[in-house]
Design a protein around this motif. Structure first.
Motif, PDB file in Angstrom:
ATOM      1  N   PRO A 126       2.341   9.696  -2.899  1.00 18.45           N
ATOM      2  CA  PRO A 126       1.545   8.565  -2.411  1.00 18.45           C
ATOM      3  C   PRO A 126       1.511   7.380  -3.363  1.00 18.45           C
ATOM      4  N   ALA A 127       1.549   7.640  -4.664  1.00 21.63           N
ATOM      5  CA  ALA A 127       1.500   6.544  -5.630  1.00 21.63           C
ATOM      6  C   ALA A 127       2.703   5.615  -5.474  1.00 21.63           C
ATOM      7  N   SER A 128       3.860   6.176  -5.139  1.00 13.51           N
ATOM      8  CA  SER A 128       5.048   5.336  -4.970  1.00 13.51           C
ATOM      9  C   SER A 128       4.927   4.474  -3.713  1.00 13.51           C
ATOM     10  N   VAL A 129       4.294   5.013  -2.680  1.00  4.34           N
ATOM     11  CA  VAL A 129       4.067   4.238  -1.453  1.00  4.34           C
ATOM     12  C   VAL A 129       3.106   3.095  -1.726  1.00  4.34           C
ATOM     13  N   ALA A 158       3.679  -1.161  -1.677  1.00  2.69           N
ATOM     14  CA  ALA A 158       2.854  -2.089  -0.906  1.00  2.69           C
ATOM     15  C   ALA A 158       2.349  -3.263  -1.743  1.00  2.69           C
ATOM     16  N   SER A 159       2.655  -3.263  -3.043  1.00  2.30           N
ATOM     17  CA  SER A 159       2.311  -4.424  -3.873  1.00  2.30           C
ATOM     18  C   SER A 159       3.209  -5.613  -3.550  1.00  2.30           C
ATOM     19  N   ARG A 208       0.748   7.697   5.242  1.00  2.00           N
ATOM     20  CA  ARG A 208       0.642   7.011   3.942  1.00  2.00           C
ATOM     21  C   ARG A 208       1.216   5.601   4.022  1.00  2.00           C
ATOM     22  N   MET A 209       2.332   5.458   4.715  1.00  2.08           N
ATOM     23  CA  MET A 209       2.931   4.138   4.856  1.00  2.08           C
ATOM     24  C   MET A 209       2.014   3.189   5.622  1.00  2.08           C
ATOM     25  N   VAL A 223      -1.341  -5.380   4.186  1.00  2.00           N
ATOM     26  CA  VAL A 223      -0.269  -6.343   3.922  1.00  2.00           C
ATOM     27  C   VAL A 223       0.169  -7.006   5.218  1.00  2.00           C
ATOM     28  N   LEU A 224       0.396  -6.192   6.246  1.00  2.00           N
ATOM     29  CA  LEU A 224       0.809  -6.726   7.542  1.00  2.00           C
ATOM     30  C   LEU A 224      -0.278  -7.611   8.143  1.00  2.00           C
ATOM     31  N   ALA A 225      -1.516  -7.190   8.015  1.00  2.00           N
ATOM     32  CA  ALA A 225      -2.628  -7.989   8.543  1.00  2.00           C
ATOM     33  C   ALA A 225      -2.690  -9.358   7.880  1.00  2.00           C
TER      34      ALA A 225
END
Length: 246
Positions: free
Chosen positions: A66-69, A73-74, A115-116, A123-125
């Motif tokens: 999860p940390a990589s996901v 997202a940054s 998780r995605m 971000v999408l919002a």
């Protein structure tokens, strides 16, 4: 609702080969300004970078971490997420190893999309809603005994995707559920389906078409379209219907 790829920034998981690589190529070929190409090992993305230059940005994404996901997202300019990464474990349901196969497939194929979506929804919002595309499979609606645990994981993923359509739709995010049959990839070869597999380009075309038209379901290849003919009535009247909203 429809989503035009031209000029948009996308992120694709499992970009190093097969369908994911074709999706990256297809989005760029249709005018995407940039694609974040996700893979567990970014070194495997060198070919895409060499071909497309700075229009491809390698990103380390492992759906089991999860940390990589969250780190991926940054990248706050993402407008389209295509979650393509997945795993298949062939296991006999009557043997003990089937439990391990199911756990591994659920970790990637079910928790992965959750998780995605959780990481990228804000971000999408912030970027006007955008779109979220989930690669499911025809096996999400029809189980095959040789790949029963994989089928179960994709059925669960499809269920999650249906709920994401409602949840993300409230923020203006279009959601697409893609259901390929056998596609010419390493996964199809390992499953012994190479003789009936169709090229990954048909998946790209189906995604682009569904995004443009606002469709939720996409059934790209011949086997998938045959199944859709039988399934469409139920999908339209039940899956896509707002049964809870009255």
């Amino acid at each position: 609702m429809g989503f035009d790829i031209d000029g948009k920034v996308a992120l694709v998981t499992g970009s190093n080969r097969g369908i994911g690589k074709s999706i990256v190529e297809g989005l760029l070929g249709r005018g995407a300004s940039k694609v974040y190409a996700g893979a567990r090992k970014t070194a495997n993305l060198a070919g895409l970078v060499e071909r497309f230059g700075d229009r491809v940005v390698p990103v380390e994404i492992d759906l089991e971490r999860p940390a990589s996901v969250e780190a991926a997202a940054s990248n706050r300019d993402v407008e389209l997420v295509v979650n393509n990464a997945g795993i298949l474990k062939a296991a006999n349901l009557l043997l003990p190893e089937a439990e391990d196969a199911l756990k591994a497939e659920f970790e990637v194929n079910v928790l992965g999309p959750m998780r995605m979506a959780r990481a990228f929804s804000p971000v999408l919002a912030a970027n006007g809603g955008g779109a979220f595309v989930q690669l499911n499979s025809v096996v999400s609606i029809k189980s095959f005994p040789d790949f029963a645990t994989y089928c179960a994981s994709k059925a669960a993923s499809y269920s999650i995707t249906q709920s994401l359509r409602s949840v993300l739709g409230k923020q203006g995010t279009q959601v697409v559920s893609v259901h390929p049959g056998p596609i010419a990839t390493d996964m199809a070869t390992s499953a012994g389906l190479q003789d009936v597999a169709e090229p990954p380009s048909v998946v790209v075309e189906a995604i682009v078409s569904a995004l443009a038209s606002g469709e939720f379901h996409a059934f790209p290849d011949s086997m998938a379209r045959d199944l859709w003919k039988a399934y469409e009535g139920f999908a339209r009247s039940v899956v896509e219907a707002d049964l809870a909203g009255g």
